[in-house]
Write a protein that holds these residues in place. Structure first.
Motif, short mmCIF file in Angstrom:
data_model
loop_
_atom_site.label_atom_id
_atom_site.label_comp_id
_atom_site.label_asym_id
_atom_site.label_seq_id
_atom_site.Cartn_x
_atom_site.Cartn_y
_atom_site.Cartn_z
N ALA A 148 -70.30 -47.78 -72.00
CA ALA A 148 -71.30 -46.71 -71.90
C ALA A 148 -70.91 -45.77 -70.78
N ASP A 149 -71.08 -44.49 -71.00
CA ASP A 149 -70.82 -43.48 -69.96
C ASP A 149 -72.10 -42.66 -69.76
N PRO A 150 -72.97 -43.16 -68.87
CA PRO A 150 -74.23 -42.44 -68.65
C PRO A 150 -74.05 -41.18 -67.81
N GLU B 194 -55.77 -34.32 -66.40
CA GLU B 194 -55.77 -33.14 -67.29
C GLU B 194 -57.18 -33.03 -67.82
N LYS B 195 -57.94 -32.03 -67.38
CA LYS B 195 -59.35 -31.95 -67.75
C LYS B 195 -59.56 -31.02 -68.95
N PRO B 196 -60.32 -31.48 -69.92
CA PRO B 196 -60.64 -30.62 -71.06
C PRO B 196 -61.83 -29.73 -70.70
N ARG B 197 -61.59 -28.51 -70.23
CA ARG B 197 -62.68 -27.65 -69.78
C ARG B 197 -63.04 -26.63 -70.85
N THR C 271 -56.95 -42.91 -67.05
CA THR C 271 -57.07 -41.45 -67.08
C THR C 271 -56.96 -40.97 -68.52
N GLU C 272 -57.46 -39.75 -68.74
CA GLU C 272 -57.47 -39.19 -70.09
C GLU C 272 -56.13 -38.56 -70.46
N VAL C 273 -55.72 -38.79 -71.69
CA VAL C 273 -54.56 -38.09 -72.25
C VAL C 273 -55.11 -37.02 -73.18
N GLU D 281 -69.58 -44.88 -75.61
CA GLU D 281 -70.68 -43.96 -75.95
C GLU D 281 -70.92 -43.04 -74.74
N ARG D 282 -70.85 -41.74 -74.97
CA ARG D 282 -70.97 -40.77 -73.87
C ARG D 282 -71.97 -39.66 -74.21
N GLY D 283 -72.85 -39.96 -75.16
CA GLY D 283 -73.86 -38.96 -75.51
C GLY D 283 -73.39 -38.05 -76.61
N LEU E 11 -60.51 -48.03 -61.61
CA LEU E 11 -60.65 -46.70 -61.00
C LEU E 11 -60.33 -45.63 -62.04
N ARG E 12 -61.16 -44.59 -62.09
CA ARG E 12 -60.91 -43.49 -63.01
C ARG E 12 -60.66 -42.18 -62.27
N GLY E 13 -60.17 -41.20 -62.99
CA GLY E 13 -60.00 -39.86 -62.45
C GLY E 13 -59.22 -39.05 -63.47
N LEU F 292 -55.53 -45.94 -71.14
CA LEU F 292 -55.59 -44.53 -71.55
C LEU F 292 -57.00 -44.22 -72.03
N GLN F 293 -57.41 -42.99 -71.80
CA GLN F 293 -58.70 -42.56 -72.35
C GLN F 293 -58.44 -41.40 -73.30
N ILE F 294 -59.11 -41.46 -74.46
CA ILE F 294 -59.10 -40.31 -75.36
C ILE F 294 -60.51 -39.75 -75.32
N GLY F 295 -60.61 -38.47 -74.95
CA GLY F 295 -61.90 -37.87 -74.67
C GLY F 295 -62.66 -37.47 -75.93
N ALA F 296 -63.94 -37.17 -75.72
CA ALA F 296 -64.84 -36.82 -76.82
C ALA F 296 -64.27 -35.69 -77.67
N ARG F 297 -63.71 -34.69 -77.00
CA ARG F 297 -63.22 -33.51 -77.73
C ARG F 297 -62.00 -33.81 -78.57
N MET G 177 -69.08 -50.18 -68.35
CA MET G 177 -69.54 -48.80 -68.20
C MET G 177 -68.57 -47.99 -67.36
N GLU G 178 -68.70 -46.69 -67.53
CA GLU G 178 -67.86 -45.76 -66.79
C GLU G 178 -68.81 -44.82 -66.04
N ILE G 179 -68.65 -44.76 -64.70
CA ILE G 179 -69.58 -43.99 -63.87
C ILE G 179 -68.78 -43.03 -62.99
C1 PEP Z 1 -64.25 -37.72 -68.92
O1 PEP Z 1 -64.65 -38.90 -69.00
O2 PEP Z 1 -63.53 -37.32 -68.00
C2 PEP Z 1 -64.65 -36.76 -69.96
C3 PEP Z 1 -64.12 -35.54 -70.02
O3 PEP Z 1 -65.58 -37.23 -70.80
P1 PEP Z 1 -65.88 -36.82 -72.34
O4 PEP Z 1 -64.55 -36.78 -73.05
O5 PEP Z 1 -66.76 -37.92 -72.81
O6 PEP Z 1 -66.57 -35.49 -72.28
#
Ligand code: PEP
Ligand code: MN
Length: 285
Positions: free
Chosen positions: A202-204, A64-67, A97-99, A170-172, A59-61, A115-120, A229-231
């Motif tokens: 893969a994160d389509p 802390e969102k990188p906006r 979840t992302e750190v 891979e998330r594009g 499960l993901r969610g 842990l997830q490390i995001g693209a940014r 994959m992550e959906i």
């Molecule tokens: C995410 O998976 O929540 C996300 C922000 O993705 P990305 O870092 O790939 O933009």
């Protein structure tokens, strides 16, 4: 490719296997599902029950969102993590979840299984080192404009700090195309399966930014050889506080899972010819 002693595949070597709960990532096909951002307890409970019933195994969610804009919804923080972890426990799914910030590591590792490390943040070297000091598996997403060599070098940072449990996602990438949010680099998945022993995801959802393109790209990623994959899934995507255009409804996700299982069976039939670098099981889906 430059010096990549920890990530590079060796002829005849074994793939990295990462145990999480009763899964062995790298051998069992991984399907992570859940909303972009954690918004409420009810949203997480509903989503968790729906994705579990459809066959997801994590499960993901986002807590802390990188906006892009500081005025957009940036997540519920610690309260969000409590909702994620309770929802995961309720249905028996490990959670990811992302750190975003090394200063959040201590409280996030108390409840997150992965842990997830995001693209940014793919090249946020202090964050990579901090993740490398934990014993949690890490999903390292590809940077928006990063080459495969840069991406693998970032994985080396985590591993070099003491944590060998790294997955690449891979998330594009950003290209001249604007119809899709990003350009999903399916070729990168096939290449990584030859270049590294690490699991490749893969994160389509972020890879396309369009719910109607998630299924075709998810299936394409399987054919390219991904290990999971992550959906993004939301009970009411049009009302989502972030990424409303790309999240699947539970029903759409369930439909996709049927196709995922089918394609995995077909892919399995080809693996004996060793089209792919490593092999994957699907008994747990
Ligand atoms: C995410 O998976 O929540 C996300 C922000 O993705 P990305 O870092 O790939 O933009
Ligand atoms: Mn998102």
């Amino acid at each position: 490719m430059e010096h990549l002693p920890l990530t590079a595949a060796h002829a005849g070597g074994n793939p990295t296997l990462i145990p999480v709960g009763n899964l062995t990532i790298g051998r069992d096909f991984l399907v992570i599902a859940g909303p972009c951002a954690i918004e409420s307890e009810e949203q997480m409970m509903q989503t968790a029950a729906a994705v579990k019933a459809a066959g997801a195994n994590m499960l993901r969610g986002g807590v802390e969102k990188p906006r892009t804009s500081p005025y957009a919804f940036r997540g519920l923080g610690r309260q969000g993590l409590a909702y994620l972890s309770a929802a995961g426990r309720a249905v028996g799914l490990p959670v990811v979840t992302e750190v975003l910030d090394p200063r959040d590591m201590d409280w996030i590792i108390q409840s997150a299984d992965v842990l997830q490390i995001g693209a940014r943040n793919m090249q946020n070297f202090p964050l990579l080192v901090e993740a490398g000091r934990t014993h949690k598996p890490v999903i390292l997403k590809r940077g928006l404009s990063s080459t495969l060599a840069e991406w693998l070098a970032s994985a080396e940072y985590i591993m070099n700090a003491g944590n060998p449990q790294v997955m690449l996602c891979e998330r594009g990438i950003r290209t001249f195309e604007t119809y899709t949010r990003n350009t999903m680099d399916i070729g990168a998945i096939a290449a990584l399966k030859q270049l590294t022993h690490l699991p490749v995801l893969a994160d389509p959802s972020h890879g396309t930014g369009r719910a109607e393109l998630v299924a075709p790209m998810a299936l394409s990623a399987i054919w390219a050889g991904c290990d999971g994959m992550e959906i993004e899934v939301h009970p009411a995507p049009q009302e989502a506080l972030s990424d409303p255009g790309q999240q699947l409804t539970p029903a759409q996700f369930q439909g996709l899972m049927g196709k995922v299982r089918q394609v995995l069976v077909w892919r399995k039939a080809l693996e004996n010819g060793s089209v792919y670098g490593y092999r994957t099981n699907l008994h747990n889906l």
